[in-house]
Design a protein around this motif. Structure first.
Motif, PDB file in Angstrom:
ATOM      1  N   ASP A 113       0.842  -1.198   0.000  1.00 54.43           N
ATOM      2  CA  ASP A 113       0.000   0.000   0.000  1.00 54.43           C
ATOM      3  C   ASP A 113       0.876   1.246   0.000  1.00 54.43           C
ATOM      4  O   ASP A 113       1.784   1.376   0.825  1.00 54.43           O
ATOM      5  N   LEU A 114       0.600   2.159  -0.927  1.00 54.63           N
ATOM      6  CA  LEU A 114       1.305   3.429  -1.003  1.00 54.63           C
ATOM      7  C   LEU A 114       0.406   4.529  -0.473  1.00 54.63           C
ATOM      8  O   LEU A 114      -0.791   4.572  -0.790  1.00 54.63           O
ATOM      9  N   ASP A 115       0.971   5.411   0.322  1.00 57.17           N
ATOM     10  CA  ASP A 115       0.222   6.511   0.921  1.00 57.17           C
ATOM     11  C   ASP A 115      -0.230   7.478  -0.169  1.00 57.17           C
ATOM     12  O   ASP A 115       0.583   8.004  -0.934  1.00 57.17           O
ATOM     13  N   ASP A 116      -1.534   7.717  -0.258  1.00 57.31           N
ATOM     14  CA  ASP A 116      -2.063   8.625  -1.283  1.00 57.31           C
ATOM     15  C   ASP A 116      -1.566  10.056  -1.083  1.00 57.31           C
ATOM     16  O   ASP A 116      -1.483  10.819  -2.049  1.00 57.31           O
ATOM     17  N   ALA A 117      -1.235  10.427   0.135  1.00 58.95           N
ATOM     18  CA  ALA A 117      -0.736  11.784   0.392  1.00 58.95           C
ATOM     19  C   ALA A 117       0.660  11.978  -0.174  1.00 58.95           C
ATOM     20  O   ALA A 117       1.106  13.117  -0.353  1.00 58.95           O
ATOM     21  N   VAL A 124      10.235   2.235   0.319  1.00 53.88           N
ATOM     22  CA  VAL A 124       8.879   2.746   0.556  1.00 53.88           C
ATOM     23  C   VAL A 124       8.680   3.061   2.037  1.00 53.88           C
ATOM     24  O   VAL A 124       8.102   4.096   2.397  1.00 53.88           O
ATOM     25  N   GLU A 125       9.174   2.193   2.904  1.00 51.19           N
ATOM     26  CA  GLU A 125       9.056   2.431   4.340  1.00 51.19           C
ATOM     27  C   GLU A 125       9.810   3.694   4.746  1.00 51.19           C
ATOM     28  O   GLU A 125       9.310   4.505   5.533  1.00 51.19           O
ATOM     29  N   ARG A 171       9.925   9.582   6.129  1.00 49.06           N
ATOM     30  CA  ARG A 171      10.498  10.896   5.818  1.00 49.06           C
ATOM     31  C   ARG A 171       9.428  11.933   5.486  1.00 49.06           C
ATOM     32  O   ARG A 171       9.532  13.094   5.900  1.00 49.06           O
ATOM     33  N   LEU A 172       8.391  11.534   4.753  1.00 48.58           N
ATOM     34  CA  LEU A 172       7.411  12.492   4.247  1.00 48.58           C
ATOM     35  C   LEU A 172       6.076  12.444   4.963  1.00 48.58           C
ATOM     36  O   LEU A 172       5.167  13.181   4.604  1.00 48.58           O
ATOM     37  N   GLN A 173       5.956  11.587   5.942  1.00 51.95           N
ATOM     38  CA  GLN A 173       4.704  11.482   6.692  1.00 51.95           C
ATOM     39  C   GLN A 173       4.484  12.746   7.509  1.00 51.95           C
ATOM     40  O   GLN A 173       5.406  13.263   8.122  1.00 51.95           O
ATOM     41  N   PRO A 174       3.273  13.294   7.521  1.00 53.12           N
ATOM     42  CA  PRO A 174       3.005  14.487   8.344  1.00 53.12           C
ATOM     43  C   PRO A 174       3.322  14.241   9.806  1.00 53.12           C
ATOM     44  O   PRO A 174       3.144  13.127  10.320  1.00 53.12           O
ATOM     45  N   ARG A 175       3.815  15.247  10.489  1.00 47.80           N
ATOM     46  CA  ARG A 175       4.223  15.110  11.889  1.00 47.80           C
ATOM     47  C   ARG A 175       3.084  14.650  12.791  1.00 47.80           C
ATOM     48  O   ARG A 175       3.270  13.850  13.687  1.00 47.80           O
ATOM     49  N   GLU A 176       1.892  15.159  12.511  1.00 47.03           N
ATOM     50  CA  GLU A 176       0.778  14.812  13.383  1.00 47.03           C
ATOM     51  C   GLU A 176       0.364  13.348  13.255  1.00 47.03           C
ATOM     52  O   GLU A 176      -0.261  12.788  14.141  1.00 47.03           O
TER      53      GLU A 176
END
Length: 212
Positions: free
Chosen positions: A17-21, A199-200, A205-210
């Motif tokens: 699964d790839l994050d749509d964001a 991917v992990e 790295r790019l996941q929002p902080r919240e």
């Protein structure tokens, strides 16, 4: 977004699964990509070009001829830019070409670059990028099965030495660890190849902080 995971031998290895964001942005902003590429390339410029100007030329400052009566122009000294060997007028100087770009803008540009590859069916996810021996011939055969001729391959935190050495001799193929992922290299290659480990790392790295 779900995408199939394949092996180097073109066999299937499940899906991921790839994050749509990160990989599913619909409208790609070319202005963000242009700003990020310009920022990267400007930081690469050495800025060491230099030409001597009038005040740096080693010549006498004595007046060449008398002021009047020669029938020619009234020159002061030989260091003027109009003479051969004279100083350069407004010549290049040593300086930094680097520009500023906010960290959030750089991260957003990278998301758009990744989404452009995913949306254009130019993204492949590999199970792993590893070889038993650093043989370029074997890797070329594997790339032939995958249809790769111009690609950027991103692995996890570290690269497999055999894989990296084998890919080094293949033209139009770049191999980078996850921390080396950047907008310019993503856009300059036709296909983006990510390993599951990559991917992990990209999600971290790019996941929002919240949401981290």
């Amino acid at each position: 977004m779900k995408i199939d995971v394949i092996k180097l031998d073109a066999g299937k290895a499940g899906s991921v699964d790839l994050d749509d964001a990160i990989f599913g942005i619909g409208e790609i902003r070319a202005d963000l990509l242009q700003r990020a590429v310009k920022w990267q390339l400007s930081r690469r410029q050495a800025g060491t070009h230099k030409a001597k100007e009038r005040g740096e030329i080693s010549r006498t400052g004595k007046k060449m001829t008398r002021q009047k009566g020669t029938g020619g122009a009234r020159h002061g000294d030989r260091r003027a830019p109009i003479f051969v060997g004279g100083g350069k007028a407004h010549g290049p100087r040593v300086r930094s070409h680097a520009t500023d770009l906010p960290k959030k803008v750089r991260a957003l540009a990278l998301k758009h670059a990744l989404s452009s590859k995913a949306g254009g069916s130019s993204l492949i996810v590999l199970d792993e990028a590893r070889l038993d021996a650093p043989r370029t011939k074997d890797l070329i055969e594997a790339f032939g099965k995958l249809g790769l001729t111009n690609a950027l391959i991103i692995d996890g935190e570290t690269l497999d030495e055999n894989f990296a050495r084998a890919a080094r001799n293949i033209p139009n193929v770049d191999v980078l660890p996850a921390q080396g992922l950047n907008v310019y290299d993503v856009l300059r290659r036709d296909t983006l190849v990510l390993t599951k480990a990559a991917v992990e790392k990209i999600n971290e790295r790019l996941q929002p902080r919240e949401n981290a």
